[in-house]
Design an enzyme around this catalytic site. Structure first.
Site, mmCIF file in Angstrom:
data_model
loop_
_atom_site.group_PDB
_atom_site.id
_atom_site.type_symbol
_atom_site.label_atom_id
_atom_site.label_comp_id
_atom_site.label_asym_id
_atom_site.label_seq_id
_atom_site.Cartn_x
_atom_site.Cartn_y
_atom_site.Cartn_z
ATOM 1 C CG ASP A 21 -2.085 0.949 1.101
ATOM 2 O OD1 ASP A 21 -2.347 1.421 -0.020
ATOM 3 O OD2 ASP A 21 -2.727 1.242 2.130
ATOM 4 C CG ASN A 69 -7.961 -1.910 -5.098
ATOM 5 O OD1 ASN A 69 -7.046 -2.700 -4.870
ATOM 6 N ND2 ASN A 69 -8.208 -0.873 -4.299
HETATM 7 C C1 IPE Z 1 -5.556 -2.649 -0.188
HETATM 8 O O1 IPE Z 1 -5.168 -1.325 -0.372
HETATM 9 C C2 IPE Z 1 -5.545 -3.368 -1.487
HETATM 10 C C3 IPE Z 1 -4.225 -3.569 -2.089
HETATM 11 C C4 IPE Z 1 -3.082 -3.250 -1.579
HETATM 12 C C5 IPE Z 1 -4.244 -4.194 -3.383
HETATM 13 P P1 IPE Z 1 -6.238 -0.147 -0.514
HETATM 14 O O2 IPE Z 1 -5.461 1.111 -0.659
HETATM 15 O O3 IPE Z 1 -7.200 -0.455 -1.589
HETATM 16 O O4 IPE Z 1 -6.994 -0.230 0.883
HETATM 17 P P2 IPE Z 1 -7.890 0.813 1.654
HETATM 18 O O5 IPE Z 1 -9.026 1.139 0.747
HETATM 19 O O6 IPE Z 1 -7.067 2.007 1.949
HETATM 20 O O7 IPE Z 1 -8.303 0.111 2.892
HETATM 21 C C1 IPE Z 2 -1.499 0.301 -3.404
HETATM 22 O O1 IPE Z 2 -1.311 1.668 -3.425
HETATM 23 C C2 IPE Z 2 -1.808 -0.264 -4.765
HETATM 24 C C3 IPE Z 2 -3.193 -0.715 -4.932
HETATM 25 C C4 IPE Z 2 -4.123 -0.685 -4.017
HETATM 26 C C5 IPE Z 2 -3.547 -1.254 -6.224
HETATM 27 P P1 IPE Z 2 -2.530 2.693 -3.428
HETATM 28 O O2 IPE Z 2 -2.897 2.952 -4.834
HETATM 29 O O3 IPE Z 2 -3.617 2.215 -2.564
HETATM 30 O O4 IPE Z 2 -1.835 3.975 -2.808
HETATM 31 P P2 IPE Z 2 -2.454 4.982 -1.731
HETATM 32 O O5 IPE Z 2 -2.954 4.142 -0.596
HETATM 33 O O6 IPE Z 2 -3.556 5.715 -2.415
HETATM 34 O O7 IPE Z 2 -1.315 5.856 -1.348
HETATM 35 MG MG MG Z 3 -4.040 2.438 -0.594
#
Ligand code: IPE
Ligand code: IPE
Ligand code: MG
Length: 246
Positions: A21, A69
């Site tokens: 993340d 997502n």
């Molecule tokens: C969790 O991250 C999913 C992945 C890392 C693929 P998100 O960024 O989607 O999670 P939330 O929404 O902040 O909980």
């Molecule tokens: C994790 O990074 C990747 C996925 C969830 C696909 P994020 O895209 O969630 O990055 P933040 O949490 O917005 O910084």
């Molecule tokens: Mg995230």
């Protein structure tokens, strides 16, 4: 200092799962668009996979795309899918050279055809590799996985393949996307968030949790070593008393 020297080789976690993340926030910090963060996140994936294989970790599961997502802006979803295809093409040889078996967990039918095809081909091409299983969680949601398992089991009960008295933890396990994987020993989440976000709810029942504020594109093998060292200092009691363990 290389933290690798502080890892006890006989007490490695058998299964590490990572919630990768912080790509978007990392990009924002650089004044760049979110896609730039996702692109740079692939470098951390490569480094982590190689480091785990070198250490002798048998199972690594990476949360790459959740069922939730799909609700992101269409363009970001497309970028992530494209990145997945290009990474698979680019890294397939490395996986085979390193004897790593690729697997995928999640509602894979929901993936775009091209992604599904590329993924299936890569899984097929690495299926006889034995050093480590790398599972990508794609279109994965733990609740979706449980619903799917309940449906499959109930069909078998209806058709007299399973009797309802025999439903136990191992039967449920066998019907999850992770059927062939052992329980998670160590769950890592980057970016400072301390939540599970619908990842492996059943499989992390007794996992050790490691949260780090490092954003995923900044995650290096040293951060992985740090997580493993911390894991090895914990006493995993599984409900027993400390005295019972010694
Ligand atoms: C969790 O991250 C999913 C992945 C890392 C693929 P998100 O960024 O989607 O999670 P939330 O929404 O902040 O909980
Ligand atoms: C994790 O990074 C990747 C996925 C969830 C696909 P994020 O895209 O969630 O990055 P933040 O949490 O917005 O910084
Ligand atoms: Mg995230």
């Amino acid at each position: 200092m290389d933290l690798k020297n502080n890892i006890l080789p006989h007490a490695l976690p058998k299964h590490i799962a990572i919630i990768m993340d912080g790509n978007g926030r990392w990009a924002k910090q650089q004044g760049m668009i979110r896609a730039f963060g996702h692109e740079n996140g692939t470098k951390s994936v490569k480094e982590t996979v190689e480091a785990c294989a070198e250490l002798g970790i048998e199972n690594l599961t990476l949360y790459a795309f959740s069922t939730e997502n799909w609700n992101r802006p269409k363009l970001e979803v497309q970028t992530l899918m494209k990145l997945l295809v290009s990474s698979l093409t680019k890294e397939l040889k490395t996986l085979n050279d390193n004897n790593i078996k690729l697997a995928a967990i999640g509602n894979l039918q929901a993936l775009p055809k091209k992604v599904y095809k590329e993924l299936s081909d890569a899984i097929e091409s690495t299926k006889n590799n034995t050093r480590m299983t790398l599972s990508l969680a794609l279109s994965y949601g733990s609740r979706d996985e449980i619903v799917n398992a309940v449906k499959e089991i109930s069909i078998k009960v209806k058709n007299n393949i399973i009797s309802h008295e025999n439903i136990d933890e191992s039967i449920i396990n066998e019907h999850l996307y992770t059927q062939n994987l052992p329980d998670v020993d160590l769950l890592v989440r980057t970016s400072g968030e301390q939540r599970i976000s619908n990842f492996l709810l059943w499989q992390i029942a007794y996992a050790e949790l490691h949260f780090t504020s490092v954003l995923w594109p900044d995650f290096t093998r040293q951060h992985l070593y740090e997580a493993i060292i911390e894991y090895q200092k914990r006493e995993r009691r599984f409900g027993k008393t400390s005295d019972q363990l010694s």
